[in-house]
Write a protein that holds these residues in place. Structure first.
Motif, PDB file in Angstrom:
ATOM      1  N   GLY A 104       0.795  -1.222   0.000  1.00  0.00           N
ATOM      2  CA  GLY A 104       0.000   0.000   0.000  1.00  0.00           C
ATOM      3  C   GLY A 104       0.828   1.273   0.000  1.00  0.00           C
ATOM      4  O   GLY A 104       0.269   2.370  -0.068  1.00  0.00           O
ATOM      5  N   LYS A 106       3.006   4.326  -1.297  1.00  0.00           N
ATOM      6  CA  LYS A 106       2.999   5.084  -2.538  1.00  0.00           C
ATOM      7  C   LYS A 106       4.348   5.747  -2.821  1.00  0.00           C
ATOM      8  O   LYS A 106       4.639   6.112  -3.949  1.00  0.00           O
ATOM      9  CB  LYS A 106       1.903   6.142  -2.500  1.00  0.00           C
ATOM     10  N   PRO A 171       1.996   0.784  -7.127  1.00  0.00           N
ATOM     11  CA  PRO A 171       1.034   1.751  -6.566  1.00  0.00           C
ATOM     12  C   PRO A 171      -0.075   2.096  -7.549  1.00  0.00           C
ATOM     13  O   PRO A 171      -1.221   2.300  -7.153  1.00  0.00           O
ATOM     14  CB  PRO A 171       1.905   2.978  -6.259  1.00  0.00           C
ATOM     15  N   ARG A 172       0.250   2.126  -8.833  1.00  0.00           N
ATOM     16  CA  ARG A 172      -0.768   2.430  -9.850  1.00  0.00           C
ATOM     17  C   ARG A 172      -1.781   1.302  -9.965  1.00  0.00           C
ATOM     18  O   ARG A 172      -2.980   1.545 -10.150  1.00  0.00           O
ATOM     19  CB  ARG A 172      -0.094   2.707 -11.187  1.00  0.00           C
ATOM     20  N   LEU A 174      -2.543  -0.843  -7.533  1.00  0.00           N
ATOM     21  CA  LEU A 174      -3.376  -0.787  -6.315  1.00  0.00           C
ATOM     22  C   LEU A 174      -4.439   0.299  -6.423  1.00  0.00           C
ATOM     23  O   LEU A 174      -5.588   0.094  -6.028  1.00  0.00           O
ATOM     24  CB  LEU A 174      -2.504  -0.547  -5.077  1.00  0.00           C
ATOM     25  N   LYS A 175      -4.048   1.446  -6.957  1.00  0.00           N
ATOM     26  CA  LYS A 175      -5.009   2.540  -7.124  1.00  0.00           C
ATOM     27  C   LYS A 175      -6.123   2.138  -8.079  1.00  0.00           C
ATOM     28  O   LYS A 175      -7.308   2.400  -7.843  1.00  0.00           O
ATOM     29  CB  LYS A 175      -4.288   3.782  -7.638  1.00  0.00           C
ATOM     30  N   ALA A 176      -5.757   1.458  -9.172  1.00  0.00           N
ATOM     31  CA  ALA A 176      -6.749   1.021 -10.160  1.00  0.00           C
ATOM     32  C   ALA A 176      -7.673  -0.038  -9.581  1.00  0.00           C
ATOM     33  O   ALA A 176      -8.868  -0.069  -9.902  1.00  0.00           O
ATOM     34  CB  ALA A 176      -6.048   0.500 -11.409  1.00  0.00           C
ATOM     35  N   LYS A 178      -8.607  -0.301  -6.477  1.00  0.00           N
ATOM     36  CA  LYS A 178      -9.523   0.327  -5.526  1.00  0.00           C
ATOM     37  C   LYS A 178     -10.439   1.258  -6.271  1.00  0.00           C
ATOM     38  O   LYS A 178     -11.554   1.390  -6.158  1.00  0.00           O
ATOM     39  CB  LYS A 178      -8.747   1.097  -4.448  1.00  0.00           C
TER      40      LYS A 178
END
Length: 178
Positions: A104, A106, A171-172, A174-176, A178
């Motif tokens: 998690g 960033k 990180p990208r 994980l962002k996508a 969520k």
């Protein structure tokens, strides 16, 4: 502990990707160049510590029971006697370590520090294992400096490149998700 369907899917996908990473293999000595550690990085960065370790454990277990998913399309319990098997053991520990300290996250710099420390774990377990297999089991006379020169030196720069890519894209992803 109840595993949710989305977690099972992530685990299965990453097990498959680690296997694909093993198939992309360039033999350059006792340890081939593969993309396995890239996907171990990704497992650690995308999953919780338990699931990250479990993912790599499942991959290793599948290979040990005979599914040809290790580098060079190998598998089976005899893989334990290959010089590179110590790195597979280290990947289990490394995936959980990466997740514990960078899941998690960033910040690129923090992720890179964790991935570099994971590489240290990989080498700290993989190189002594390789030394033991080559010298004790196979009866080769290979000193520790030679083990370093065939098991670590050629891999440092490619491994750092894989770490940079993982630190950028995880990180990208994980962002996508969520």
């Amino acid at each position: 502990m109840k595993i949710q369907t989305k977690d099972t899917t992530k685990i299965a996908l990453l097990v498959a990707l680690i296997a694909v990473g093993a198939f992309i293999s360039i033999p350059i000595g006792p340890v081939p160049f593969t993309l396995q550690n890239f996907f171990v990085f990704m497992a650690g960065l995308l999953l919780t510590p338990f699931y990250a370790g479990l993912t790599v454990f499942i991959y290793v277990l599948l290979g040990l029971i005979g599914v040809p998913i290790f580098a060079g399309f190998n598998g089976g319990v005899q893989s334990v006697l290959k010089p590179s098997f110590g790195f597979l053991i280290a990947f289990i520990i490394g995936a959980a370590f990466i997740s514990k300290f960078a899941h998690g996250e960033k910040n690129f710099g923090k992720i890179m520090v964790v991935l570099i420390l994971a590489e240290v774990i990989f080498y700290a377990i993989g190189l002594p294992y390789m030394y033991y297999i080559l010298n004790v089991v196979m009866g080769n006379a290979m000193d520790i400096s030679k083990v370093f020169s065939v098991g670590m030196i050629p891999f440092i720069i490619p491994d750092m490149a894989k770490a940079v890519v993982a630190a950028i894209i995880a990180p990208r992803i994980l962002k996508a998700i969520k």
